[in-house]
Design a protein around this motif. Structure first.
Motif, PDB file in Angstrom:
ATOM      1  N   ARG A   1       0.823  -1.214   0.000  1.00 46.80           N
ATOM      2  CA  ARG A   1       0.000   0.000   0.000  1.00 46.80           C
ATOM      3  C   ARG A   1       0.852   1.257   0.000  1.00 46.80           C
ATOM      4  NH1 ARG A   1      -3.215  -3.259   3.702  1.00 46.80           N
ATOM      5  NH2 ARG A   1      -5.182  -3.837   2.698  1.00 46.80           N
ATOM      6  N   SER A   2       1.818   1.309   0.901  1.00 40.66           N
ATOM      7  CA  SER A   2       2.668   2.501   0.995  1.00 40.66           C
ATOM      8  C   SER A   2       3.988   2.341   0.254  1.00 40.66           C
ATOM      9  CB  SER A   2       2.956   2.813   2.461  1.00 40.66           C
ATOM     10  OG  SER A   2       3.634   1.719   3.084  1.00 40.66           O
ATOM     11  N   LEU A   3       4.285   1.121  -0.236  1.00 37.87           N
ATOM     12  CA  LEU A   3       5.551   0.810  -0.914  1.00 37.87           C
ATOM     13  C   LEU A   3       6.746   1.137  -0.026  1.00 37.87           C
ATOM     14  CD1 LEU A   3       4.793   2.093  -4.538  1.00 37.87           C
ATOM     15  CD2 LEU A   3       4.287  -0.127  -3.510  1.00 37.87           C
ATOM     16  N   SER A   4       6.572   0.980   1.273  1.00 37.84           N
ATOM     17  CA  SER A   4       7.640   1.300   2.221  1.00 37.84           C
ATOM     18  C   SER A   4       8.183   0.024   2.858  1.00 37.84           C
ATOM     19  CB  SER A   4       7.119   2.238   3.307  1.00 37.84           C
ATOM     20  OG  SER A   4       6.044   1.635   3.998  1.00 37.84           O
ATOM     21  N   LEU A   5       9.421   0.105   3.331  1.00 44.01           N
ATOM     22  CA  LEU A   5      10.073  -1.023   3.991  1.00 44.01           C
ATOM     23  C   LEU A   5       9.436  -1.272   5.349  1.00 44.01           C
ATOM     24  CD1 LEU A   5      12.475  -3.048   4.114  1.00 44.01           C
ATOM     25  CD2 LEU A   5      13.824  -1.194   5.136  1.00 44.01           C
ATOM     26  N   THR A   6       9.056  -2.529   5.597  1.00 39.20           N
ATOM     27  CA  THR A   6       8.450  -2.867   6.891  1.00 39.20           C
ATOM     28  C   THR A   6       9.416  -3.625   7.794  1.00 39.20           C
ATOM     29  OG1 THR A   6       7.507  -4.881   5.922  1.00 39.20           O
ATOM     30  CG2 THR A   6       6.122  -2.911   5.930  1.00 39.20           C
ATOM     31  N   HIS A   7      10.157  -4.611   7.236  1.00 40.47           N
ATOM     32  CA  HIS A   7      11.091  -5.386   8.059  1.00 40.47           C
ATOM     33  C   HIS A   7      12.263  -5.846   7.192  1.00 40.47           C
ATOM     34  CE1 HIS A   7       7.185  -5.930  10.152  1.00 40.47           C
ATOM     35  NE2 HIS A   7       7.927  -5.735  11.228  1.00 40.47           N
ATOM     36  N   THR A   8      13.382  -6.088   7.838  1.00 46.34           N
ATOM     37  CA  THR A   8      14.571  -6.626   7.183  1.00 46.34           C
ATOM     38  C   THR A   8      15.090  -7.803   7.994  1.00 46.34           C
ATOM     39  OG1 THR A   8      15.186  -4.487   6.234  1.00 46.34           O
ATOM     40  CG2 THR A   8      16.923  -6.138   6.412  1.00 46.34           C
ATOM     41  N   ILE A   9      15.403  -8.905   7.299  1.00 45.59           N
ATOM     42  CA  ILE A   9      15.977 -10.094   7.947  1.00 45.59           C
ATOM     43  C   ILE A   9      17.425 -10.214   7.479  1.00 45.59           C
ATOM     44  CG2 ILE A   9      15.807 -12.589   8.204  1.00 45.59           C
ATOM     45  CD1 ILE A   9      12.831 -12.336   7.559  1.00 45.59           C
ATOM     46  N   SER A  10      18.365 -10.150   8.416  1.00 44.33           N
ATOM     47  CA  SER A  10      19.789 -10.117   8.069  1.00 44.33           C
ATOM     48  C   SER A  10      20.587 -11.238   8.729  1.00 44.33           C
ATOM     49  CB  SER A  10      20.392  -8.760   8.477  1.00 44.33           C
ATOM     50  OG  SER A  10      19.693  -7.699   7.895  1.00 44.33           O
ATOM     51  N   SER A  11      19.963 -12.380   8.927  1.00 46.45           N
ATOM     52  CA  SER A  11      20.642 -13.468   9.641  1.00 46.45           C
ATOM     53  C   SER A  11      21.231 -14.508   8.692  1.00 46.45           C
ATOM     54  CB  SER A  11      19.643 -14.142  10.591  1.00 46.45           C
ATOM     55  OG  SER A  11      18.507 -14.604   9.879  1.00 46.45           O
TER      56      SER A  11
END
Length: 531
Positions: A78-88
């Motif tokens: 909807r907003s085309l925005s970043l919600t979460h990042t997984i960096s493991s």
């Protein structure tokens, strides 16, 4: 008996416009181009690394994930925005795939590990480790929630039991890196894989011989991507600069080859032409991206490219949401171009991402009919309806000085009035009108020396321009023939003739040089074409 007098009535439309003006080569926008251009694209440039894989969730509201370096990021549609990042991850993430219900996300990396995450909590649930080389693709079957398919640089294709973290089948047969694959939308036991050995294989896990594919086709170049088309009987393969469609039911026969990219095609996906009246549209398209920076839209029902769009970087991945409202394209320089279709949304998102508002019917406005008295007393600001006949007041055209003179048939004065300006298009337009009236040479004959100087100066500046040369070069010869005595008697007119001669000689030298270059380049292009 007296001879009849013939009066020629001019049918000129004013103001006069040049007929030699070239028409633009850019075609008018088709409905197809308007549709794909309605995705208003904006770059997301905080990923920093190349984006080799994109995946959309099959369940509404269809969030999407992007792989970049040793991380994967989740975005809101909807907003085309970043919600979460997984960096493991221990190494670069190479491929992503959502489960059919959208609750799980599988990701592979170049260490040979496949990890499965809970999308809602981002909790890692499973670690699938069996590949000894980098894993290049991982896919959830469309009709199966319990298994995974993967392939990698070890040339092996593995069919996984996700819950037991074990390999059910290990399929051998490719002779080079396995780079891509897709699962059948019609049969949970069938899937295709593509390899750098140029071969695409169709596998069935129910077949006892693990080294033999059900069907295989040769793409002719290293295969970068392969997808099933919605029917389940056709597959599309991408490799080299071509996208090819194959009929699996017909024994692997090639249906069509689309070769509109200039460099390697890196990713393809299937999209629909939006929705119509609340029902799913049936117009299917193949979207392809390549290292040439182009995105192509291919209508495989008509076998033609219907739209093309250029981006300022090599493209590595593409994805389209199942509701056809969001398109994402990943590049090699870490910028993701996300486009969202313009349109009125019937629902809005609450703070927690749930649907917050419901549709409320607006009161309908009463439609005026011709039987109503008020229908005939509508104001000037009333918008016309579909059946109304709209009478427009003709706009008053403001004519320039030369147009007024042409209307009065004062041909010489019209020519002199435009020669005094700095607009060659107007001069050529007036000359073309005088040619149509057979009055151009008569006007040239009646010019005095100062006016003739203006004409020669104009010919010197514009006669070598390709747009006007067909008219002006012929006129220059006629002017010299008709006014030769006047030119000989004036030093100023002689100077104009010398300048005209120099500009023509310079243009001839340029054209001869271009012909020499063409003669040298043409054999090289023919040799390159043979290779």
């Amino acid at each position: 008996m007296e001879e009849p007098i013939i009066i020629k009535v001019s049918k000129t439309t004013f103001p006069v416009k040049p007929k030699l003006k070239p028409t633009p080569r850019t075609p008018s926008k088709t409905p197809e181009s308007k549709y794909w251009s309605s995705f208003k694209t904006r770059p997301i440039d905080n990923l920093a690394f190349s984006i080799p894989s994109l995946a959309f969730s099959p369940s509404p509201p269809h969030p999407f994930a992007a792989a970049h370096s040793a991380s994967l990021s989740l975005f809101s549609p909807r907003s085309l925005s970043l919600t979460h990042t997984i960096s493991s991850f221990a190494d670069v993430v190479s491929s992503l795939s959502f489960r059919s219900d959208g609750s799980l996300l599988a990701a592979s990396d170049l260490s040979g590990l496949i990890r499965v995450f809970d999308v809602r909590t981002r909790t890692p649930l499973r670690r699938l480790k069996s590949h000894l080389r980098p894993v290049r693709f991982v896919r959830y079957p469309v009709l199966d929630k319990l298994h995974l398919v993967s392939g990698g640089d070890d040339g092996l294709v593995k069919y996984w039991d996700v819950a037991g973290e074990s390999v059910v089948s290990e399929l051998r047969g490719h002779k080079d890196y396995v780079r891509c694959g897709d699962c059948s939308p019609a049969d949970a036991n069938c899937f295709v894989t593509g390899s750098y050995d140029h071969v695409v294989k169709l596998w069935d896990v129910r077949v006892s011989d693990r080294n033999r594919a059900v069907t295989e086709v040769n793409h002719g170049s290293p295969v970068q991507d392969v997808i099933f088309l919605p029917s389940g009987t056709l597959v599309a393969t991408a490799g080299g600069n071509s996208v090819k469609i194959w009929d699996l039911i017909g024994g692997g026969k090639m249906v069509y080859s689309m070769e509109s990219h200039n460099k390697t095609v890196t990713s393809i996906c299937v999209g629909r032409m939006g929705t119509q009246g609340g029902e799913e549209a049936t117009e299917l398209r193949i979207l392809s991206v390549g290292l040439d920076g182009y995105m192509k839209v291919f209508d495989y029902s008509r076998m033609k490219v219907t739209h093309s769009m250029r981006f300022p970087a090599p493209l590595l991945s593409i994805g389209l949401s199942p509701d056809c409202n969001v398109r994402a394209i990943g590049t090699s320089n870490g910028i993701m171009y996300v486009g969202k279709r313009k349109g009125k949304e019937n629902t809005e998102s609450g703070a927690d991402g749930s649907l917050g508002l419901v549709n409320v019917e607006e009161p309908q406005r009463r439609v005026l009919k011709p039987s109503f008295h008020r229908y005939f007393h509508r104001g000037q600001s009333e918008k016309p309806s579909e059946g109304d006949y709209l009478v427009m007041r003709p706009k008053k055209v403001k004519l320039a000085e030369h147009d007024k003179l042409l209307k009065k048939f004062r041909h010489k004065n019209a020519l002199v009035s435009v020669l005094g300006g700095n607009d060659p298009e107007k001069v050529v337009a007036v000359m073309e009108e005088l040619v149509a009236r057979r009055a151009l040479l008569k006007s040239v004959m009646t010019l005095d020396r100062d006016e003739l100087g203006l004409l020669l100066m104009f010919l010197h500046k514009n006669s070598t321009m390709p747009r006007y040369s067909s008219l002006l070069m012929g006129l220059a010869k006629k002017v010299i023939d008709l006014r030769l005595e006047d030119i000989k008697a004036s030093d100023a007119l002689k100077g104009h003739i010398r300048n005209l001669k120099r500009s023509v000689e310079e243009e001839i030298r340029i054209q001869e040089g271009l012909q020499e270059i063409q003669g040298m380049v043409s054999p090289l292009l023919r040799i390159a074409g043979r290779r």
